[in-house]
Design an enzyme around this catalytic site. Structure first.
Site, PDB file in Angstrom:
ATOM      1  N   TYR A 108       1.520  -1.141   0.297  1.00 14.62           N
ATOM      2  CA  TYR A 108       0.152  -0.198  -0.104  1.00 14.62           C
ATOM      3  C   TYR A 108       1.178   0.937   0.061  1.00 14.62           C
ATOM      4  O   TYR A 108       1.411   1.391   0.540  1.00 14.62           O
ATOM      5  CB  TYR A 108      -1.022   0.047   0.885  1.00 14.62           C
ATOM      6  N   GLU A 198      -3.556   6.951  -3.692  1.00 14.25           N
ATOM      7  CA  GLU A 198      -3.535   5.879  -3.275  1.00 14.25           C
ATOM      8  C   GLU A 198      -3.249   5.175  -4.593  1.00 14.25           C
ATOM      9  O   GLU A 198      -3.734   5.261  -5.210  1.00 14.25           O
ATOM     10  CB  GLU A 198      -4.660   5.981  -2.217  1.00 14.25           C
TER      11      GLU A 198
END
Lengths: 386, 290
Positions: A108, A198
């Site tokens: 991530y 993101e």
């Protein structure tokens, strides 16, 4: 403002962030052509703004162009329901077709502005727990998140990228690639006035390549004035129709599930008014802030928007007149209600400058209003009307 | 006594020749504020109702002794206006402008650090010390001199609370709207520190809203440092997650920043929290009379 994954990936590409090979399509036939061109196993991904698309059946893999065409036929036009769309779901118009890749590890990577007093700057976040929602990781295993603050006054420094890459357990050749991606993502965040970027997951392939498998960019609405190229990416089909109408009219409106419509000046007071309705035993139908300089015209626009929600059974107008005078508000309300033939029961509460004149105007009008003085009294009166 | 805005304050209005700037400069003068200068680049040498206009903030400081500023310029120019005030050594800078990009405010706050200047706002109604003056657009008639400090993230809801207190016979030392943006110049904690130190303030009324963690940081400060009593209300108990409720900073994201969490934090810190904003005045009365 939100944009689609395929739009975010185009921006990634401009910034040199590696993305899988692929293209967008709106028909199963186009999907087949793209799959043929890619020449290997592909993933077909529904393009809607909400997350959770995979679980909702909006992401499917296909071994052949024929199969890609078939799954695209199932996804395009479907009503995709995820935990973020609400029960009504979103209709899928566009899909992204991409090469399927061999996964070594899912990571991530994200950047957002941290509002905490000791930060108040963009913070780069990374985690080995890719593919999961970061909020979930943050609440269950906060130690798995690496955070590095970045001051936009200075320039990005190499150690910031290394701090994250080594923290993610990477080795030499990959560290360089990861640092480059982190730096590019940060540059994008700052240059485009993003509020959130993101990559979840950031994929590490079996051959040691890093690619953005997913892409999410939210932009700061207040920064859009200096990014016309970003403004163009807005997809109005993704927005609640009434909220869209309101934003075009310069009114802040958010639809809720209750039946007491409310019109208020100021965002804080508008939220407090919703809370009061609930406290009085009712359910607010909306948040609506007409703004500080409300005119008869904006009041009429606001009425039209809040009454086009068919659940609304009664209306509460709550205005604190400061610079905006209550008599002006009252004549605006009367004029709008008359023009629209408004028949819904209504409670009007005015406080502030010229309040007596305003109340008198309301009482003398031929329209039926209940007038309230106190904040809570107004909420109780309107709840009694539904 | 008061905080930040007092008898010594000499105010310069940046953007005084604009519609908003000139209107609110007049209102401020009517309230008794010492507005000593205006600044609009290119309009230096003119005046607004006899208030001299300069091209640069530094000229207002040198010629008129300005030490506080009110900013009414469009969002695209406001960060620059704030930086100009900081550089000119202005100690109280109040910015009403709405719509400044968050990253610009990040840069402004870095510049503010260590200068000793206070920035109130942006996207705020300003600051008022009854009997002394005001910077911003709180309506003149709601205030009354007294012993309660008011701090809030919103505009009209703040007026409601101040008006409610005044109608109950409770006056204020100073009322501050810190603004509804994600990054603001002064936080709840900055203002609480000043009210705690102000001998004239006996109680603080604090009004928060959903989004961010300013309320939680305030709770920590109250628990550790405040000796004075507080009453509080948090707006947005019924707000849905993921939606920006008017203010850029009022958004529940990732399940964080809910009213329930904030009310609990305040309650745990000893703040008398009311569920019903109409009762904040009564709560203040009961504490002051006890």
């Amino acid at each position: 403002m939100k944009i689609h994954e395929y739009q975010a990936k185009k921006i990634f590409k401009d910034y040199g962030i590696p993305i899988p090979e692929g293209d967008v399509a709106t028909t199963p036939e186009e999907v087949r052509n793209i799959a043929e061109r890619i020449g290997k196993r592909v993933v077909v991904k529904a393009q809607i703004h909400a997350g959770g698309r995979g679980k909702g059946g909006g992401v499917k893999t296909a071994d052949s162009p024929e199969e890609a065409e078939k799954v695209a036929g199932e996804i395009i036009g479907m009503n995709l329901v995820t935990h973020q769309t609400g029960p009504e779901g979103k209709k899928v118009k566009t899909v992204l077709v991409e090469e399927a890749l061999d996964i070594e590890k899912e990571l991530y990577l994200g950047i957002a502005i941290d509002r905490a007093a000791d930060q108040e700057q963009p913070v780069i976040m990374a985690s080995e727990a890719g593919g999961m929602e970061i909020e979930e990781v943050a609440s269950k295993t906060p130690e798995k998140i690496i955070k590095v603050g970045a001051n936009p006054v200075g320039s990005f420094s190499g150690f910031q990228g290394r701090k994250i890459a080594y923290g993610l357990g990477m080795n030499k050749p990959v560290v360089g690639k990861a640092s480059k991606i982190i730096e590019s993502l940060y540059r994008l965040f700052v240059e485009k006035d993003a509020s959130l970027v993101e990559i979840n997951p950031l994929l590490l392939t079996k051959d040691g390549e890093l690619l953005a498998l997913d892409a999410k960019i939210n932009f700061d609405d207040d920064g859009l004035y200096r990014h016309p190229e970003i403004k163009e990416l807005r997809d109005v089909d993704e927005e609640e129709p009434l909220e869209l109408k309101a934003s075009n009219a310069g009114v802040n409106y958010i639809k809720l599930d209750g039946n007491v419509g409310c019109m208020v000046n100021g965002a804080g007071l508008a939220m407090a008014t919703m809370d009061l309705i609930k406290l009085a035993g009712g359910e607010p139908a909306n948040f609506l802030d007409v703004g500080g300089g409300a005119s008869a015209e904006s009041i009429e626009k606001a009425f039209r928007i809040l009454t086009s929600d068919k659940n609304v059974k009664a209306i509460l107008v709550n205005i604190f007149g400061g610079i905006l005078r209550c008599d002006r508000v009252a004549s605006g309300v009367i004029e709008a209600a008359t023009n629209m033939n408004l028949t819904l029961p209504m409670v009007v509460r005015l406080q502030g400058t010229n309040v007596e004149e305003g109340r008198k105007l309301l009482q003398e009008s031929s329209l039926k209003f209940e007038v309230a003085e106190g904040l809570f009294e107004a909420a109780e009166k309107v709840v009694a009307l539904v | 006594m008061s905080i930040l805005l007092n008898e010594e304050s000499r105010i310069v209005i940046q953007g005084i020749t604009g519609g908003e700037g000139s209107f609110h400069a007049r209102e401020a003068v009517e309230f008794g504020s010492k507005v000593v200068a205006g600044v609009t680049p290119g309009k230096g040498g003119t005046d607004v109702d006899g208030i001299p206009v300069y091209n640069r903030v530094i000229d207002a400081v040198v010629n008129e002794g300005a030490n506080a500023s009110g900013i009414y310029v469009p969002a695209a120019f406001a960060p620059d206006a704030i930086l100009e005030s900081i550089e000119a050594g202005i100690k109280l800078i109040v910015c009403m402008t709405e719509g400044i990009p968050a990253l610009e405010m990040v840069r402004v706050k870095k510049a503010l650090k260590g200068t000793g200047s206070y920035l109130i706002g942006p996207n705020c109604p300003g600051i008022t010390t009854p009997g002394v003056g005001k910077i911003g657009f709180m309506p003149n008639f709601i205030h009354k001199e007294g012993n309660v400090g008011v701090i809030s993230r919103s505009g009209t809801l703040t007026y409601e609370v101040i008006n409610m207190l005044t109608n109950l016979g409770i006056g204020q030392t100073t009322s501050v709207g810190i603004g509804g943006d994600p990054i603001v110049g002064s936080t709840f904690v900055d203002m609480l520190e000043l009210f705690e130190a102000d001998p004239a303030t006996d109680l603080v009324a604090i009004i928060g809203e959903i989004g961010g963690n300013a309320e939680e940081e305030a709770a920590r400060f109250v628990e550790e440092k405040m000796t004075k009593p507080l009453v509080g209300f948090i707006a947005g108990q019924t707000a849905p997650p993921g939606k920006r409720m008017g203010h850029a900073g009022a958004i529940i994201s990732g399940g964080k920043g809910t009213a329930a969490e904030k009310m609990k934090a305040w309650g745990d810190a000893g703040i008398k929290v009311v569920e019903n904003p109409a009762e904040i005045g009564k709560a203040a009365v009961s504490i002051l009379n006890s």
